[in-house]
Design an enzyme around this catalytic site. Structure first.
Site: not given
Length: 276
Positions: A8-10, A196, A219, A222
Protein backbone atom coordinates in the site's frame (compact mmCIF):
# COMPACT_ATOMS: atom_id res chain seq x y z
CA UNK A 1 11.03 -17.44 -0.04
CA UNK A 2 8.74 -14.58 -0.93
CA UNK A 3 8.35 -13.87 -4.64
CA UNK A 4 5.86 -10.98 -4.60
CA UNK A 5 5.49 -8.09 -2.16
CA UNK A 6 2.35 -5.97 -2.46
CA UNK A 7 2.66 -2.58 -0.77
CA UNK A 8 0.00 0.00 0.00
CA UNK A 9 1.17 3.59 -0.52
CA UNK A 10 -0.40 6.22 1.75
CA UNK A 11 0.37 5.49 5.39
CA UNK A 12 2.54 2.51 4.42
CA UNK A 13 5.17 3.05 1.72
CA UNK A 14 5.02 6.84 2.12
CA UNK A 15 5.79 8.77 5.27
CA UNK A 16 3.51 11.57 6.44
CA UNK A 17 5.26 13.98 4.05
CA UNK A 18 4.23 11.69 1.15
CA UNK A 19 7.86 10.72 0.56
CA UNK A 20 9.51 7.32 0.18
CA UNK A 21 12.23 7.16 2.85
CA UNK A 22 15.73 6.46 1.52
CA UNK A 23 16.01 3.26 3.56
CA UNK A 24 12.81 1.98 1.95
CA UNK A 25 14.10 2.84 -1.55
CA UNK A 26 17.34 0.93 -0.97
CA UNK A 27 15.48 -2.05 0.50
CA UNK A 28 13.07 -2.27 -2.43
CA UNK A 29 16.00 -2.09 -4.85
CA UNK A 30 17.65 -4.97 -3.01
CA UNK A 31 14.48 -7.04 -2.93
CA UNK A 32 14.05 -6.56 -6.66
CA UNK A 33 17.70 -7.49 -7.24
CA UNK A 34 17.04 -10.73 -5.37
CA UNK A 35 14.19 -11.54 -7.77
CA UNK A 36 11.20 -10.41 -5.68
CA UNK A 37 8.42 -8.61 -7.55
CA UNK A 38 7.47 -5.32 -5.91
CA UNK A 39 3.87 -4.28 -6.64
CA UNK A 40 2.47 -0.97 -5.45
CA UNK A 41 -1.16 -1.54 -4.48
CA UNK A 42 -3.10 1.65 -3.86
CA UNK A 43 -6.51 3.25 -3.83
CA UNK A 44 -4.96 5.98 -5.99
CA UNK A 45 -5.47 6.23 -9.74
CA UNK A 46 -2.50 5.38 -11.95
CA UNK A 47 -1.80 9.09 -12.44
CA UNK A 48 -1.28 9.48 -8.72
CA UNK A 49 1.25 6.65 -8.66
CA UNK A 50 3.39 7.29 -11.73
CA UNK A 51 5.99 9.55 -10.11
CA UNK A 52 6.61 6.97 -7.39
CA UNK A 53 6.67 4.10 -9.90
CA UNK A 54 9.33 5.89 -11.91
CA UNK A 55 11.37 6.93 -8.87
CA UNK A 56 11.44 3.35 -7.60
CA UNK A 57 12.29 1.84 -11.02
CA UNK A 58 9.06 -0.13 -10.98
CA UNK A 59 8.34 0.50 -14.66
CA UNK A 60 10.77 -2.06 -16.05
CA UNK A 61 9.94 -5.24 -17.96
CA UNK A 62 7.81 -7.54 -15.81
CA UNK A 63 6.67 -4.82 -13.38
CA UNK A 64 3.00 -4.36 -12.43
CA UNK A 65 0.83 -2.01 -10.40
CA UNK A 66 -2.59 -2.29 -8.75
CA UNK A 67 -4.70 0.88 -8.66
CA UNK A 68 -8.18 2.05 -7.58
CA UNK A 69 -8.32 -0.43 -4.68
CA UNK A 70 -7.93 -3.41 -7.00
CA UNK A 71 -10.16 -2.22 -9.85
CA UNK A 72 -7.18 -2.03 -12.21
CA UNK A 73 -4.09 -4.21 -12.66
CA UNK A 74 -1.64 -2.86 -15.21
CA UNK A 75 1.78 -3.69 -16.65
CA UNK A 76 3.83 -0.56 -15.90
CA UNK A 77 6.35 -1.25 -18.66
CA UNK A 78 3.92 -1.73 -21.55
CA UNK A 79 0.84 -0.06 -19.97
CA UNK A 80 -1.14 -3.16 -20.93
CA UNK A 81 -4.23 -3.67 -18.75
CA UNK A 82 -4.08 -7.07 -17.07
CA UNK A 83 -7.46 -6.87 -15.33
CA UNK A 84 -10.13 -4.20 -14.96
CA UNK A 85 -13.44 -3.96 -13.09
CA UNK A 86 -15.50 -0.79 -13.42
CA UNK A 87 -18.78 0.81 -12.36
CA UNK A 88 -21.23 2.45 -14.79
CA UNK A 89 -23.59 5.38 -15.13
CA UNK A 90 -26.38 3.61 -13.22
CA UNK A 91 -24.05 3.25 -10.24
CA UNK A 92 -23.14 6.92 -10.47
CA UNK A 93 -26.80 7.98 -10.45
CA UNK A 94 -27.65 5.69 -7.54
CA UNK A 95 -24.73 6.76 -5.37
CA UNK A 96 -25.16 10.44 -6.22
CA UNK A 97 -28.81 10.32 -5.15
CA UNK A 98 -27.74 8.61 -1.93
CA UNK A 99 -25.04 11.22 -1.30
CA UNK A 100 -27.65 13.96 -1.62
CA UNK A 101 -30.01 12.12 0.73
CA UNK A 102 -27.25 11.62 3.32
CA UNK A 103 -25.80 15.11 2.75
CA UNK A 104 -22.39 13.65 2.00
CA UNK A 105 -20.15 15.17 -0.74
CA UNK A 106 -18.92 12.74 -3.39
CA UNK A 107 -16.63 12.49 -6.38
CA UNK A 108 -15.81 9.90 -9.03
CA UNK A 109 -13.10 8.99 -11.51
CA UNK A 110 -12.54 8.10 -15.12
CA UNK A 111 -9.25 7.35 -16.86
CA UNK A 112 -8.45 11.07 -17.15
CA UNK A 113 -9.23 12.60 -13.79
CA UNK A 114 -11.57 13.14 -10.84
CA UNK A 115 -14.96 14.86 -11.06
CA UNK A 116 -17.48 16.19 -8.56
CA UNK A 117 -21.18 16.92 -9.10
CA UNK A 118 -21.08 19.27 -6.08
CA UNK A 119 -20.92 22.95 -7.07
CA UNK A 120 -19.49 23.68 -3.63
CA UNK A 121 -16.39 21.59 -4.20
CA UNK A 122 -15.26 19.75 -1.07
CA UNK A 123 -11.80 20.40 0.32
CA UNK A 124 -11.35 16.63 0.34
CA UNK A 125 -11.94 16.45 -3.41
CA UNK A 126 -9.32 19.16 -3.86
CA UNK A 127 -6.98 17.15 -1.61
CA UNK A 128 -7.55 13.99 -3.67
CA UNK A 129 -6.73 15.78 -6.92
CA UNK A 130 -3.62 17.32 -5.35
CA UNK A 131 -2.29 14.09 -3.84
CA UNK A 132 -2.91 12.16 -7.05
CA UNK A 133 -1.70 14.94 -9.35
CA UNK A 134 -4.75 14.56 -11.61
CA UNK A 135 -7.19 17.07 -13.18
CA UNK A 136 -10.29 18.04 -11.20
CA UNK A 137 -13.56 18.90 -12.94
CA UNK A 138 -17.11 19.88 -11.97
CA UNK A 139 -19.71 17.80 -13.82
CA UNK A 140 -23.42 17.30 -13.23
CA UNK A 141 -24.41 13.64 -13.35
CA UNK A 142 -26.85 14.42 -16.16
CA UNK A 143 -23.93 15.67 -18.30
CA UNK A 144 -21.91 12.46 -17.93
CA UNK A 145 -21.95 10.08 -20.95
CA UNK A 146 -24.01 6.98 -20.24
CA UNK A 147 -21.19 4.72 -21.45
CA UNK A 148 -18.70 6.05 -18.88
CA UNK A 149 -16.37 3.53 -17.23
CA UNK A 150 -15.85 4.48 -13.58
CA UNK A 151 -13.15 2.67 -11.59
CA UNK A 152 -14.15 4.24 -8.28
CA UNK A 153 -16.76 6.47 -6.61
CA UNK A 154 -16.06 8.10 -3.24
CA UNK A 155 -18.00 9.77 -0.44
CA UNK A 156 -15.78 12.34 1.28
CA UNK A 157 -16.28 14.35 4.44
CA UNK A 158 -14.75 15.23 7.79
CA UNK A 159 -14.34 12.12 9.97
CA UNK A 160 -17.35 12.71 12.22
CA UNK A 161 -19.74 13.36 9.34
CA UNK A 162 -18.36 10.46 7.33
CA UNK A 163 -18.91 8.07 10.23
CA UNK A 164 -22.55 9.18 10.39
CA UNK A 165 -22.83 8.57 6.64
CA UNK A 166 -21.33 5.09 6.97
CA UNK A 167 -23.79 4.17 9.72
CA UNK A 168 -26.69 5.35 7.54
CA UNK A 169 -25.75 3.37 4.41
CA UNK A 170 -28.41 0.90 3.27
CA UNK A 171 -27.37 -2.64 4.09
CA UNK A 172 -27.95 -3.90 0.53
CA UNK A 173 -25.11 -1.73 -0.74
CA UNK A 174 -22.66 -4.24 0.72
CA UNK A 175 -23.89 -6.78 -1.82
CA UNK A 176 -23.75 -4.32 -4.72
CA UNK A 177 -20.27 -2.85 -4.11
CA UNK A 178 -17.01 -3.40 -2.33
CA UNK A 179 -17.08 -0.56 0.21
CA UNK A 180 -13.90 0.35 2.08
CA UNK A 181 -12.73 3.27 4.17
CA UNK A 182 -9.22 4.22 3.03
CA UNK A 183 -8.75 7.16 5.41
CA UNK A 184 -10.78 8.95 8.09
CA UNK A 185 -12.31 11.17 5.37
CA UNK A 186 -12.52 8.83 2.33
CA UNK A 187 -15.15 6.12 1.77
CA UNK A 188 -14.70 4.22 -1.49
CA UNK A 189 -17.12 2.25 -3.67
CA UNK A 190 -15.77 -0.11 -6.33
CA UNK A 191 -17.05 -3.10 -8.32
CA UNK A 192 -18.28 -5.88 -5.98
CA UNK A 193 -15.53 -8.24 -7.18
CA UNK A 194 -12.80 -5.62 -6.86
CA UNK A 195 -10.47 -5.55 -3.86
CA UNK A 196 -6.76 -5.34 -3.28
CA UNK A 197 -6.77 -8.97 -2.17
CA UNK A 198 -8.53 -10.21 -5.31
CA UNK A 199 -6.21 -8.15 -7.52
CA UNK A 200 -3.11 -9.54 -5.81
CA UNK A 201 -4.52 -13.06 -6.16
CA UNK A 202 -5.26 -12.62 -9.87
CA UNK A 203 -1.83 -11.18 -10.61
CA UNK A 204 -0.05 -13.88 -8.60
CA UNK A 205 -1.94 -16.65 -10.38
CA UNK A 206 -1.01 -15.15 -13.74
CA UNK A 207 2.64 -15.06 -12.68
CA UNK A 208 2.60 -18.57 -11.21
CA UNK A 209 3.26 -17.32 -7.68
CA UNK A 210 1.77 -19.26 -4.76
CA UNK A 211 -0.23 -17.65 -1.97
CA UNK A 212 2.41 -18.54 0.62
CA UNK A 213 5.03 -16.75 -1.50
CA UNK A 214 3.26 -13.39 -1.14
CA UNK A 215 3.86 -10.68 1.44
CA UNK A 216 1.59 -7.65 1.74
CA UNK A 217 1.79 -4.39 3.68
CA UNK A 218 -1.03 -2.11 4.78
CA UNK A 219 -2.40 0.27 7.36
CA UNK A 220 -6.08 0.91 6.67
CA UNK A 221 -9.40 -0.80 5.99
CA UNK A 222 -8.95 -1.05 2.23
CA UNK A 223 -5.79 -3.14 2.82
CA UNK A 224 -7.54 -5.83 4.88
CA UNK A 225 -8.31 -8.17 1.96
CA UNK A 226 -4.68 -8.40 0.85
CA UNK A 227 -3.40 -8.66 4.43
CA UNK A 228 -5.72 -11.65 4.88
CA UNK A 229 -4.87 -13.22 1.50
CA UNK A 230 -1.07 -13.00 1.61
CA UNK A 231 1.09 -15.74 3.04
CA UNK A 232 2.49 -13.02 5.28
CA UNK A 233 0.35 -9.97 5.99
CA UNK A 234 2.30 -7.13 7.56
CA UNK A 235 0.61 -4.37 9.56
CA UNK A 236 2.28 -1.00 9.86
CA UNK A 237 2.88 0.31 13.37
CA UNK A 238 0.42 3.07 12.54
CA UNK A 239 -2.24 0.66 11.22
CA UNK A 240 -5.82 0.58 12.47
CA UNK A 241 -6.63 -2.18 15.00
CA UNK A 242 -8.43 -4.38 12.43
CA UNK A 243 -5.28 -4.57 10.29
CA UNK A 244 -3.05 -5.35 13.27
CA UNK A 245 -5.41 -8.13 14.37
CA UNK A 246 -5.47 -9.72 10.89
CA UNK A 247 -1.71 -9.44 10.24
CA UNK A 248 0.93 -12.10 10.73
CA UNK A 249 3.58 -9.51 11.64
CA UNK A 250 3.58 -5.93 12.89
CA UNK A 251 6.37 -3.64 11.74
CA UNK A 252 7.39 -0.06 12.54
CA UNK A 253 5.36 2.96 11.45
CA UNK A 254 5.45 4.58 8.02
CA UNK A 255 7.58 7.38 9.49
CA UNK A 256 10.10 4.81 10.78
CA UNK A 257 10.65 2.99 7.45
CA UNK A 258 8.46 0.11 8.59
CA UNK A 259 8.35 -1.39 5.09
CA UNK A 260 12.15 -1.61 4.99
CA UNK A 261 12.34 -3.09 8.49
CA UNK A 262 9.95 -5.96 7.74
CA UNK A 263 11.38 -6.78 4.31
CA UNK A 264 14.92 -6.96 5.72
CA UNK A 265 13.78 -9.11 8.62
CA UNK A 266 11.42 -11.45 6.78
CA UNK A 267 12.14 -11.50 3.04
CA UNK A 268 15.72 -10.70 2.07
CA UNK A 269 18.52 -13.26 1.91
CA UNK A 270 21.30 -11.63 3.96
CA UNK A 271 23.96 -13.76 2.26
CA UNK A 272 23.06 -12.20 -1.10
CA UNK A 273 22.61 -8.65 0.12
CA UNK A 274 25.06 -6.20 -1.37
CA UNK A 275 26.86 -3.83 0.96
CA UNK A 276 25.61 -0.32 0.36
Amino acid sequence: MYKLIAIDMDGTLLNDRHEVPEDVKHTLDEAKRQGIKIVLCSSRPIGGMRNYIKALNLDEEGDFVIAYNGSLVQDTHTNEVVAELSLGHDDLEKLYDLSVELKSPMHFFDAKGVYTPNADISEYTVLEAYLCNIPLGYRQVSDIPTNISIPKIMFIDNPDNLQRTIQALPEELNEQYTIVQSSPYFLEFVHPSASKGNAVKKLAEQLGIKQEEIMSFGDNGNDLSMIQYAGCGVAMGNAIPEIKEAADFQTLTNNESGVAYAIKKLALDPLNTEVK
